[in-house]
Design a protein around this motif. Structure first.
Motif, mmCIF file in Angstrom:
data_model
loop_
_atom_site.group_PDB
_atom_site.id
_atom_site.type_symbol
_atom_site.label_atom_id
_atom_site.label_comp_id
_atom_site.label_asym_id
_atom_site.label_seq_id
_atom_site.Cartn_x
_atom_site.Cartn_y
_atom_site.Cartn_z
ATOM 1 N N ILE A 109 0.893 -1.060 0.020
ATOM 2 C CA ILE A 109 -0.091 -0.121 0.051
ATOM 3 C C ILE A 109 0.882 1.098 -0.100
ATOM 4 N N GLN A 110 0.393 2.154 -0.752
ATOM 5 C CA GLN A 110 0.993 3.509 -0.790
ATOM 6 C C GLN A 110 0.012 4.438 -0.001
ATOM 7 N N TRP A 111 0.533 4.963 1.191
ATOM 8 C CA TRP A 111 -0.435 5.399 2.169
ATOM 9 C C TRP A 111 -1.346 6.672 1.406
ATOM 10 N N GLY A 112 -2.429 6.642 1.811
ATOM 11 C CA GLY A 112 -3.308 8.122 1.325
ATOM 12 C C GLY A 112 -3.506 8.926 2.357
ATOM 13 N N ASN A 113 -4.103 9.891 2.319
ATOM 14 C CA ASN A 113 -4.388 11.156 3.199
ATOM 15 C C ASN A 113 -5.151 10.888 4.218
ATOM 16 N N LEU A 166 0.380 16.562 7.247
ATOM 17 C CA LEU A 166 0.156 15.596 5.775
ATOM 18 C C LEU A 166 -1.011 15.407 5.606
ATOM 19 N N TRP A 167 -2.006 15.680 6.507
ATOM 20 C CA TRP A 167 -3.589 15.699 6.341
ATOM 21 C C TRP A 167 -4.040 16.836 5.648
ATOM 22 N N CYS A 168 -3.569 17.937 5.873
ATOM 23 C CA CYS A 168 -4.169 19.116 5.477
ATOM 24 C C CYS A 168 -3.156 20.366 4.925
ATOM 25 N N GLY A 169 -1.940 20.058 5.000
ATOM 26 C CA GLY A 169 -0.852 21.154 4.991
ATOM 27 C C GLY A 169 -0.692 21.310 3.270
ATOM 28 N N PRO A 170 -0.591 22.616 2.928
ATOM 29 C CA PRO A 170 -0.801 23.121 1.504
ATOM 30 C C PRO A 170 0.520 22.385 0.442
ATOM 31 N N ASN A 171 1.529 22.084 1.386
ATOM 32 C CA ASN A 171 2.618 21.540 0.350
ATOM 33 C C ASN A 171 2.705 19.962 0.569
ATOM 34 N N SER A 172 1.698 19.425 1.253
ATOM 35 C CA SER A 172 1.779 17.856 1.652
ATOM 36 C C SER A 172 1.698 17.209 0.305
ATOM 37 N N PRO A 173 2.444 16.064 0.229
ATOM 38 C CA PRO A 173 2.256 15.116 -1.170
ATOM 39 C C PRO A 173 1.077 14.466 -1.027
ATOM 40 N N LEU A 174 0.135 14.326 0.270
ATOM 41 C CA LEU A 174 -1.115 13.745 0.469
ATOM 42 C C LEU A 174 -2.190 14.681 0.102
ATOM 43 N N PHE A 175 -1.927 16.094 0.126
ATOM 44 C CA PHE A 175 -3.019 16.878 0.008
ATOM 45 C C PHE A 175 -2.764 17.780 -1.251
ATOM 46 N N ASP A 176 -1.742 18.692 -1.113
ATOM 47 C CA ASP A 176 -1.529 19.472 -2.322
ATOM 48 C C ASP A 176 -2.648 20.501 -2.637
ATOM 49 N N LYS A 177 -2.952 21.122 -1.822
ATOM 50 C CA LYS A 177 -3.979 22.284 -2.097
ATOM 51 C C LYS A 177 -3.744 23.571 -1.072
ATOM 52 N N SER A 178 -4.444 24.542 -1.430
ATOM 53 C CA SER A 178 -4.230 25.772 -0.626
ATOM 54 C C SER A 178 -4.706 25.818 0.523
ATOM 55 N N LYS A 179 -5.876 24.767 0.880
ATOM 56 C CA LYS A 179 -6.155 24.830 2.226
ATOM 57 C C LYS A 179 -7.083 23.725 2.342
ATOM 58 N N MET A 180 -7.801 23.434 3.428
ATOM 59 C CA MET A 180 -8.761 22.519 3.736
ATOM 60 C C MET A 180 -10.169 23.287 4.069
ATOM 61 N N ALA A 181 -10.907 23.465 3.340
ATOM 62 C CA ALA A 181 -12.270 24.333 3.670
ATOM 63 C C ALA A 181 -13.133 23.814 4.683
ATOM 64 N N THR A 182 -12.857 23.047 5.595
ATOM 65 C CA THR A 182 -13.642 22.300 6.468
ATOM 66 C C THR A 182 -14.564 23.430 7.157
ATOM 67 N N PHE A 183 -13.681 24.183 7.614
ATOM 68 C CA PHE A 183 -14.677 25.483 8.571
ATOM 69 C C PHE A 183 -15.487 26.028 7.831
ATOM 70 N N GLU A 184 -15.147 26.557 6.620
ATOM 71 C CA GLU A 184 -15.830 27.326 5.654
ATOM 72 C C GLU A 184 -16.993 26.656 5.326
ATOM 73 N N ARG A 185 -17.114 25.469 5.045
ATOM 74 C CA ARG A 185 -18.182 24.480 4.415
ATOM 75 C C ARG A 185 -19.129 24.409 5.537
ATOM 76 N N TYR A 186 -18.783 24.602 6.741
ATOM 77 C CA TYR A 186 -19.769 24.310 7.902
ATOM 78 C C TYR A 186 -20.567 25.509 8.232
#
Length: 663
Positions: A226-230, A479-499
């Motif tokens: 297995i190659q680990w996922g986020n 690794l779960w939500c960092g912008p330069n994480s190779p398992l995420f690679d986005k500007s942000k995780m908008a969990t707060f905003e969506r709620y």
């Protein structure tokens, strides 16, 4: 040919090798064996990604080998069996115990059915075993039927001298009441031999109800990696003791109304959370925290949905506070802007982001002190202590995470295929991006993935230094939500905003450059070069981002050099993707991408003989049938042969004396 100089240099190694091959005859026999193995067809590799707890669909794909067993049955019996009979035979192979019960309840001449069926199963088993050595096949056989199956595989009724011999074996199996056990055994052998190596490209966990069942399956599976996922990383972080990860794991389970893995699988006690939520949010409708209808929420009554929503809100608020504590500890991550409670005007129910004020969807925060919004209340601290303890003492959770560590890594290279879950961070121009993972230590490409994997293992090492281990435990959140994480690679995780914010413009998560540039062959070649993947037919294979097949998106990118095989195993994605997952199959004749339709259920498959409807797309055909010699295993065997030839030279020229075989 080995030289006098080579032998002297390698003498210590050759002495060790001589323990395994003590005579010239032993070494010679092994060379003959290895050279023969190299000319067998390449074993079949299966690639799956983003299973997300959908254990029934996953197990069915393993049982039917992504349609490979059905294809074998069609090739062998295409003109001699009706479609319904072939379907029944396939179902028997996939679910032998359950199907036998149905057959015995309806079949009028059971002995005749046994005789015909066993002959058919032996023919299929002979076909799927034909690309392996007798030794490898023998090792895959159940002990109680090993001798009998070997005899049936290697003797044919077409040989008139052996017809009676074979028929008597089968007749005797039936007459002594062992037919059911034999059918179950040989069906399992067929499943075992249809897949030589299984690659899981991350995300076994979250959304679906049975990640723990999948892990139980993998604990007994013959050969997998297995190659680990986020999402896997989130559970690993929770197991390591990262409280922010613990909150995220619980929150996602509540969001998708799938608590089976937490409660039934790992014995996590959520009663303290339920009690706390009812006390704090008993009068709160928690509308924005209603469980996701694509999860298990459709089977809930209104009272349970309400409690689930209250628990969901309670753990989400604690999560944002726990995350803020880690961001404060690590300003080098540059994520303090995600401490969004600091931007809330609790008196007026608004939040300011990037200089713009937004109205909050709700403003009921009984556990937040506006002057110190990220501080846990006494009750929240007590609750987190109980939840943390529950994760730390879950024996099965820790067993499964050890399994993840033993079979997993951030990336792997198999037979010129580079495997990873999500991305390789890139700069705007497509060059490899330097990412700081330890303070003052930055890496890119292969070195980034390697050192990230080393850090993950540090979090589970009992002999690690305290500061180093604590940093590694904290890093699971990055690794779960960092912008330069190779398992995420986005500007942000908008969990707060969506709620909490109705304006969907605030929900946008800007994808990293890998996702923008992965259709560019030059960029893909640069990544492959970084990982030292060579050869004309090299590929990147990953998952993470569902392929929107319904919108015409192609999973094959960069001129065939990159394949994205997340087609949406999770039910939550079916409407979005239009399908229910991909399997990539790499056999001796090339690469095939198998597109799956939604799976109904194992019960439906057993009762009605339904299978996952799959469509196969040929990605790449080999100019010649690939042999073991063409694989990574072939390279290993060549080296072993070279070593054995050196040993022969040493024996024949007196550097090492032959030993007597141990009796």
């Amino acid at each position: 040919m080995a030289t006098h100089y080579d032998i002297e240099q390698d003498m210590r190694y050759l002495q060790l090798l001589a323990n395994s091959f003590p005579t010239i005859a032993d070494a010679s026999t092994e060379i003959i064996n290895l050279r023969a193995i190299m000319n067998l067809p390449k074993g079949t590799e299966h690639f799956l990604a983003d299973i997300h707890g959908e254990y029934e669909a996953f197990q069915h794909v393993l049982k039917n080998a992504s349609g490979n067993i059905k294809r074998k049955v069609n090739e062998l019996f295409g003109n001699t069996l009706r479609e319904a009979e072939k379907r029944e035979l396939c179902t028997l192979i996939y679910y032998p115990e359950q199907k036998l019960e149905l057959v015995k309840a309806t079949e009028s001449d059971l002995n005749d059915w046994y005789h015909i069926t066993i002959h058919q199963l032996v023919a299929i088993c002979r076909d799927v075993s034909s690309k392996y050595t007798r030794s490898k096949v023998r090792k895959s056989l159940p002990a109680e039927f090993s001798y009998i199956i070997q005899e049936l595989l290697h003797e044919r009724t077409e040989d008139t001298n052996k017809t009676a011999y074979v028929n008597v074996i089968i007749d005797t199996i039936i007459s002594i009441g062992r037919a059911d056990d034999f059918i179950v055994a040989i069906a399992n052998v067929i499943q075992r031999l249809a897949i030589d190596q299984l690659h899981i490209l991350g995300d076994i966990y979250d959304r679906g109800p049975g990640a723990h069942i999948i892990m139980d399956t993998m604990a007994n599976y013959h050969s997998w990696d297995i190659q680990w996922g986020n999402h896997d990383m989130l559970w690993m972080g929770a197991c390591a003791g990262n409280d922010a990860c613990i909150c995220n794991v619980i929150r996602l389970s509540l969001r998708y109304a799938n608590l089976a893995t937490l409660e039934e699988g790992y014995g996590i006690n959520l009663v303290p959370l339920a009690t706390f939520a009812m006390e704090c949010y008993g009068d709160d409708p928690c509308e924005e925290f209603q469980p996701h209808m694509n999860g298990g929420a459709t089977q809930m009554d209104d009272k349970t949905k309400r409690l689930t929503a209250q628990m969901h809100k309670a753990i989400a608020i604690i999560q944002f506070k726990e995350e803020a504590k880690i961001y404060e500890r690590h300003p080098e991550w540059g994520m303090q802007d995600r401490e969004l409670f600091k931007n809330v005007d609790f008196e007026h129910g608004t939040i300011t982001l990037d200089g713009k004020e937004y109205e909050m969807r709700s403003n009921n925060f009984p556990t937040i002190n506006p002057k110190h919004p990220n501080e846990l209340t006494f009750e929240e601290k007590t609750l987190m202590g109980k939840l943390h303890h529950s994760f730390m003492i879950s024996e099965k959770l820790h067993k499964h995470m050890r399994l993840m560590l033993r079979h997993g890594c951030m990336y792997a290279v198999y037979n010129n295929n580079l495997l990873f879950h999500a991305s390789i961070p890139l700069n705007d121009d497509g060059s490899l991006k330097e990412v700081e993972i330890y303070p003052g230590h930055s890496y890119s490409g292969q070195k980034l993935m390697h050192h990230t994997g080393m850090m993950i293992r540090t979090a589970f090492q009992s002999d690690s230094e305290d500061a180093e281990k604590q940093y590694a435990i904290d890093y699971f959140l990055y690794l779960w939500c960092g912008p330069n994480s190779p398992l995420f690679d986005k500007s942000k995780m908008a969990t707060f905003e969506r709620y909490f914010i109705a304006d969907k413009a605030t929900w946008h998560e800007e994808k990293g450059n890998y996702f923008k540039l992965r259709d560019n062959e030059e960029v893909v070649d640069r990544i492959l070069n970084s990982f030292h993947v060579t050869g004309p037919n090299r590929h990147i294979i990953n998952g993470h981002v569902p392929v929107h097949v319904a919108n015409g998106e192609n999973p094959i990118k960069a001129g065939g050099k990159l394949m994205v095989i997340d087609g949406g195993f999770s039910q939550a994605y079916h409407k979005e993707t239009g399908i229910a997952g991909y399997t990539l199959v790499y056999h001796s004749r090339g690469l095939q991408l198998v597109q799956h339709e939604p799976f109904t259920s194992a019960a439906d498959a057993i009762q009605r003989g339904t299978d996952i409807k799959s469509t196969t797309q040929i990605v790449e055909l080999s100019a010649h049938r690939m042999l073991v010699a063409d694989t990574d295993k072939g390279q290993e065997l060549r080296q072993q042969i070279d070593d054995l030839q050196e040993l022969l030279y040493a024996y024949r020229h007196g550097f090492i004396k032959e030993q007597e075989r141990k009796k």
